[in-house]
Design a protein around this motif. Structure first.
Motif, mmCIF file in Angstrom:
data_model
loop_
_atom_site.group_PDB
_atom_site.id
_atom_site.type_symbol
_atom_site.label_atom_id
_atom_site.label_comp_id
_atom_site.label_asym_id
_atom_site.label_seq_id
_atom_site.Cartn_x
_atom_site.Cartn_y
_atom_site.Cartn_z
ATOM 1 N N UNK A 296 1.000 -1.140 0.130
ATOM 2 C CA UNK A 296 0.022 -0.064 0.002
ATOM 3 C C UNK A 296 0.894 1.283 -0.110
ATOM 4 N N UNK A 297 2.281 1.239 0.061
ATOM 5 C CA UNK A 297 3.187 2.229 -0.015
ATOM 6 C C UNK A 297 2.761 3.198 1.169
ATOM 7 N N UNK A 298 2.481 2.302 2.343
ATOM 8 C CA UNK A 298 2.373 3.035 3.443
ATOM 9 C C UNK A 298 3.514 2.775 4.546
ATOM 10 N N UNK A 299 4.566 3.398 4.084
ATOM 11 C CA UNK A 299 5.858 3.163 4.754
ATOM 12 C C UNK A 299 6.652 4.631 4.755
ATOM 13 N N UNK A 300 6.965 4.843 6.105
ATOM 14 C CA UNK A 300 7.715 6.195 6.295
ATOM 15 C C UNK A 300 9.076 6.181 7.209
ATOM 16 N N UNK A 301 9.534 7.465 7.237
ATOM 17 C CA UNK A 301 10.478 7.344 8.233
ATOM 18 C C UNK A 301 10.643 8.733 9.121
ATOM 19 N N UNK A 302 10.903 8.722 10.574
ATOM 20 C CA UNK A 302 10.585 9.743 11.286
ATOM 21 C C UNK A 302 12.126 9.749 12.142
ATOM 22 N N UNK A 303 12.338 11.010 12.426
ATOM 23 C CA UNK A 303 13.573 11.250 13.293
ATOM 24 C C UNK A 303 13.831 10.456 14.306
ATOM 25 N N UNK A 348 17.283 28.303 14.723
ATOM 26 C CA UNK A 348 16.134 28.127 14.002
ATOM 27 C C UNK A 348 15.497 26.799 13.523
ATOM 28 N N UNK A 349 14.165 26.820 13.202
ATOM 29 C CA UNK A 349 13.653 25.658 12.847
ATOM 30 C C UNK A 349 13.969 25.255 11.300
ATOM 31 N N UNK A 350 14.455 24.013 11.127
ATOM 32 C CA UNK A 350 14.697 23.570 9.863
ATOM 33 C C UNK A 350 14.068 22.085 9.471
ATOM 34 N N UNK A 351 13.040 22.211 8.870
ATOM 35 C CA UNK A 351 12.264 20.979 8.536
ATOM 36 C C UNK A 351 13.009 20.078 8.002
ATOM 37 N N UNK A 352 12.418 18.937 8.161
ATOM 38 C CA UNK A 352 12.975 17.480 7.632
ATOM 39 C C UNK A 352 12.987 16.167 8.526
ATOM 40 N N UNK A 353 12.017 16.361 9.198
ATOM 41 C CA UNK A 353 11.888 15.490 10.456
ATOM 42 C C UNK A 353 11.354 14.021 10.030
#
Length: 361
Positions: A296-303, A348-353
């Motif tokens: 289902x392509x329900x695959x993720x990565x998190x910090x 500073x906040x830097x996205x990409x988490x």
């Protein structure tokens, strides 16, 4: 003539249940885990390193981008002595004494090693306080108390109260909705430090395992592991057939010989395509290829570092959106973390988490 105002003595009860008394707020502290800076920076925002005389080298090793961000804002970081760890024998207890701190902060996971070498008695003999905090092993029980301990020790109780209140408020944005809606829980496999270590490290019923539960998922690792972390074999993953796979990642580039991890974390939005490619490659392992999650392509990565910081509410919000996208369509965890950072953090906040295989990050 009025003399100087003296600070009132106070006592903290650390997460090991020990009462530790202080005459005044601390002025010289050793961080027994470098990633304690994630919490300390919310309390001592003007300069979280002002009272730190040494720290463990794990922020540099395990979150290179955050280290660089703090070093850019506070150049003195580069001159702070880096220490090893009690649990692997790379830290000599005499080193702690030689640095002449007022207090040593240790993660609760180091307590057994500290007891084995008699660290508390050694520090007591030279007037150094030992305090245990925890943002990893029991996140619901210990995160807010640990924040309050830091608030007391550094003389900023009100600030600690504010951070803890924000933590509560943001957690409730997920848990209150789930309590009302009672949705079906997807089966979730948390792939711990994917690419950093062999398959299949994961989490039990605390830490990221508990975050999965709080976000409305069923954590597969909780079915097999008695502690907050451990490893299950690929066959168990296959048999469990997760609906969702979430890998934890970070910039582990300072670890020699380590490759194949998913780089997510501060500033990693700039390398999102590379991170997504690394995640896709990890899903080619036999443990995952036939799962519903991959189909289902329900695959993720998190910090990965959400697991040892007081920022768990961000991870819970992000997980909840992956597990129940319709229920949490209006929730924006990136905006939450940005607001928190601008309110409580000095860099500073830097996205990409996080990153997702389907590109809907």
């Amino acid at each position: 003539m009025t003399g100087p105002v003296l600070a009132d003595p106070f006592t903290v009860t650390d997460v090991a249940g020990r009462a530790v008394s202080f005459d005044k707020p601390v002025e010289h502290v050793i961080l027994g885990e470098g990633r304690m800076i994630y919490a300390l920076a919310t309390i001592e925002t003007d300069d979280p390193f002002a009272k730190v005389v040494a720290w463990r080298n794990d922020l540099w090793k395990n979150d290179a981008d955050a280290y660089d961000a703090y070093a850019a804002r506070f150049p003195e970081v580069k001159d702070l002595p880096m220490l090893g760890r009690l649990t692997d024998g790379t830290l000599q207890t005499e080193t702690l004494v030689d640095l002449k701190p007022d207090a040593v902060l240790l993660p609760i996971g180091d307590k057994q090693a500290a007891d084995e070498v008699g660290l508390e008695d050694m520090l007591n003999a030279v007037g150094v306080k030992l305090v245990y905090i925890d943002f990893r092993e029991h996140i619901l029980e210990n995160t807010e108390p640990s924040l309050h301990i830091l608030g007391q020790m550094f003389g900023n109780v009100e600030r600690a109260d504010q951070v803890a209140a924000y933590w509560d408020q943001q957690m409730a944005r997920v848990t209150d909705v789930l309590e009302t809606a009672q949705p079906e829980e997807p089966k979730v496999f948390m792939y711990r430090a994917a690419g950093y270590s062999d398959c299949c490290g994961t989490f039990g019923s605390d830490n990221f395992g508990l975050m999965v539960k709080l976000a409305g998922g069923h954590n597969i690792g909780s079915d097999f592991l008695p502690g907050y972390t451990g490893t299950i074999n690929p066959e168990q993953v296959i048999a469990s057939n997760p609906d969702v796979v979430v890998a934890t990642g970070a910039n582990w580039g300072h670890n020699e010989g380590i490759s194949g991890f998913v780089n997510v974390g501060p500033g990693a939005a700039a390398v999102a395509d590379d991170s997504r490619a690394a995640l896709a490659k990890l899903m080619q392992a036999p443990a995952f290829t036939g799962t519903t999650a991959v189909a289902d392509n329900n695959v993720h990565a998190i910090w990965h570092q959400f697991y040892t910081s007081p920022y768990q509410f961000v991870a819970v919000q992000r997980l909840a959106k992956w597990f129940h996208p319709d229920l949490f369509a209006d929730l924006d965890p990136d905006a939450t973390f940005r607001e928190f950072s601008e309110t409580f953090l000095p860099i500073p906040y830097a996205p990409g988490y996080w990153v997702s295989l389907d590109g809907k990050d």
